[in-house]
Design a protein around this motif. Structure first.
Motif, short mmCIF file in Angstrom:
data_model
loop_
_atom_site.label_atom_id
_atom_site.label_comp_id
_atom_site.label_asym_id
_atom_site.label_seq_id
_atom_site.Cartn_x
_atom_site.Cartn_y
_atom_site.Cartn_z
N ASP A 56 -74.88 38.14 91.47
CA ASP A 56 -75.95 38.59 90.65
C ASP A 56 -75.67 38.85 89.26
O ASP A 56 -76.46 39.21 88.58
N LEU A 57 -74.52 38.16 88.68
CA LEU A 57 -74.27 38.21 87.28
C LEU A 57 -74.09 39.63 86.82
O LEU A 57 -74.22 39.65 85.40
N ARG A 58 -73.70 40.35 87.30
CA ARG A 58 -73.49 41.82 87.07
C ARG A 58 -71.91 41.92 86.58
O ARG A 58 -71.72 43.25 85.83
N LEU A 59 -71.15 41.33 87.07
CA LEU A 59 -69.73 41.47 86.63
C LEU A 59 -69.22 40.32 86.40
O LEU A 59 -69.29 39.31 87.27
N ALA A 60 -68.33 40.12 85.30
CA ALA A 60 -67.49 39.24 84.78
C ALA A 60 -66.18 39.38 84.97
O ALA A 60 -65.50 40.48 84.32
N THR A 61 -65.54 38.75 85.77
CA THR A 61 -64.08 38.80 85.84
C THR A 61 -63.31 37.78 84.91
O THR A 61 -63.50 36.58 85.12
N CYS A 62 -62.69 38.30 83.86
CA CYS A 62 -62.09 37.47 83.04
C CYS A 62 -60.41 37.30 83.16
O CYS A 62 -59.86 38.26 83.12
N LEU A 63 -60.11 35.89 83.43
CA LEU A 63 -58.85 35.72 83.45
C LEU A 63 -58.06 35.49 82.01
O LEU A 63 -58.62 34.68 81.35
N VAL A 64 -57.17 36.31 81.86
CA VAL A 64 -56.63 36.27 80.41
C VAL A 64 -55.05 35.94 80.23
O VAL A 64 -54.64 36.43 81.35
N MET A 65 -54.37 35.37 79.34
CA MET A 65 -53.18 35.23 79.05
C MET A 65 -52.77 35.37 77.83
O MET A 65 -53.42 34.42 76.98
N PRO A 66 -51.91 36.43 77.30
CA PRO A 66 -51.44 36.35 76.01
C PRO A 66 -50.70 35.22 75.81
O PRO A 66 -50.04 34.86 76.73
N LEU A 67 -50.49 34.73 74.39
CA LEU A 67 -49.41 33.77 74.10
C LEU A 67 -47.98 34.06 74.62
O LEU A 67 -47.60 35.07 74.24
N GLY A 68 -47.68 33.29 75.28
CA GLY A 68 -46.23 33.41 75.58
C GLY A 68 -46.00 34.37 76.71
O GLY A 68 -44.84 34.74 76.96
N GLY A 69 -46.98 35.05 77.25
CA GLY A 69 -47.04 35.97 78.37
C GLY A 69 -46.29 37.33 77.98
O GLY A 69 -46.01 38.03 79.14
N ARG A 70 -46.03 37.65 76.84
CA ARG A 70 -45.45 38.77 76.49
C ARG A 70 -46.40 39.97 76.46
O ARG A 70 -47.46 39.77 75.98
N ASN A 71 -45.81 40.93 76.92
CA ASN A 71 -46.67 42.14 77.10
C ASN A 71 -47.98 42.23 77.72
O ASN A 71 -49.09 42.55 77.48
N ALA A 72 -47.81 41.18 78.84
CA ALA A 72 -49.13 40.83 79.48
C ALA A 72 -49.76 42.17 79.98
O ALA A 72 -51.15 42.28 79.82
N ASP A 73 -48.86 43.19 80.58
CA ASP A 73 -49.74 44.35 81.23
C ASP A 73 -50.06 44.90 80.23
O ASP A 73 -51.38 45.59 80.40
N LYS A 74 -49.61 45.23 79.03
CA LYS A 74 -50.21 45.98 78.01
C LYS A 74 -51.41 45.42 77.46
O LYS A 74 -52.46 46.21 77.08
N VAL A 75 -51.47 44.18 77.40
CA VAL A 75 -52.53 43.59 76.80
C VAL A 75 -53.90 43.80 77.77
O VAL A 75 -54.95 43.94 77.24
N VAL A 76 -53.72 43.46 79.19
CA VAL A 76 -54.89 43.57 80.06
C VAL A 76 -55.35 45.05 80.17
O VAL A 76 -56.50 45.22 80.00
#
Length: 142
Positions: A56-76
């Motif tokens: 229904d185009l109402r939710l966009a799930t964006c897959l992201v990755m910070p450079l080097g994977g550092r602090n990934a949880d904090k960034v998300v």
């Protein structure tokens, strides 16, 4: 409107793919320009490999990755806190009946690929795979 032959159950429609790519491009532009409202995101280079849209185009799930994977949880977490800000920024660029809500999740596809590759290289699994390959070769020779 009928679905095309290439689409099966669970496969995204052309519209979902097109809108997902438009949203991905706009978010990528926002990250490139550094228009981030959260101090946890300052100086962080973020890659968006894919945006998945609901039917229904109402939710966009964006897959992201910070450079080097550092602090990934904090960034998300910071991206999810700023989701309404990003929605407002993207809505200025795209004309849609409904602007989707954004949900950011960590893209772990490359880590999953490495884990599967490591599993396939284990001696027990490699031995079984070699045996299967030999059986297929013998069947072709007959």
């Amino acid at each position: 409107m009928a679905k095309s032959m290439g689409e099966g159950p669970g496969m995204p429609s052309q519209r979902q793919l097109r809108v997902g790519e438009l949203v991905r491009k706009e978010l990528s532009d926002i990250f490139t320009r550094g228009q981030l409202s959260d101090p946890d995101l300052d100086g962080v280079i973020i890659t968006i490999p894919e945006v998945r849209m609901t039917p229904d185009l109402r939710l966009a799930t964006c897959l992201v990755m910070p450079l080097g994977g550092r602090n990934a949880d904090k960034v998300v977490k910071a991206l999810n806190r700023s989701a309404k800000f990003f929605r407002g920024q993207v809505s200025r660029k795209l004309t849609m009946k409904y602007m989707p809500d954004f949900r950011f999740i960590l893209d772990t596809r490359f880590d999953d690929d490495d884990r599967i590759g490591t599993l396939l290289m284990q001696p027990e699994v490699k031995r079984d795979l070699d045996a299967i390959a030999e059986d297929e070769t013998d069947d072709r020779d007959d």
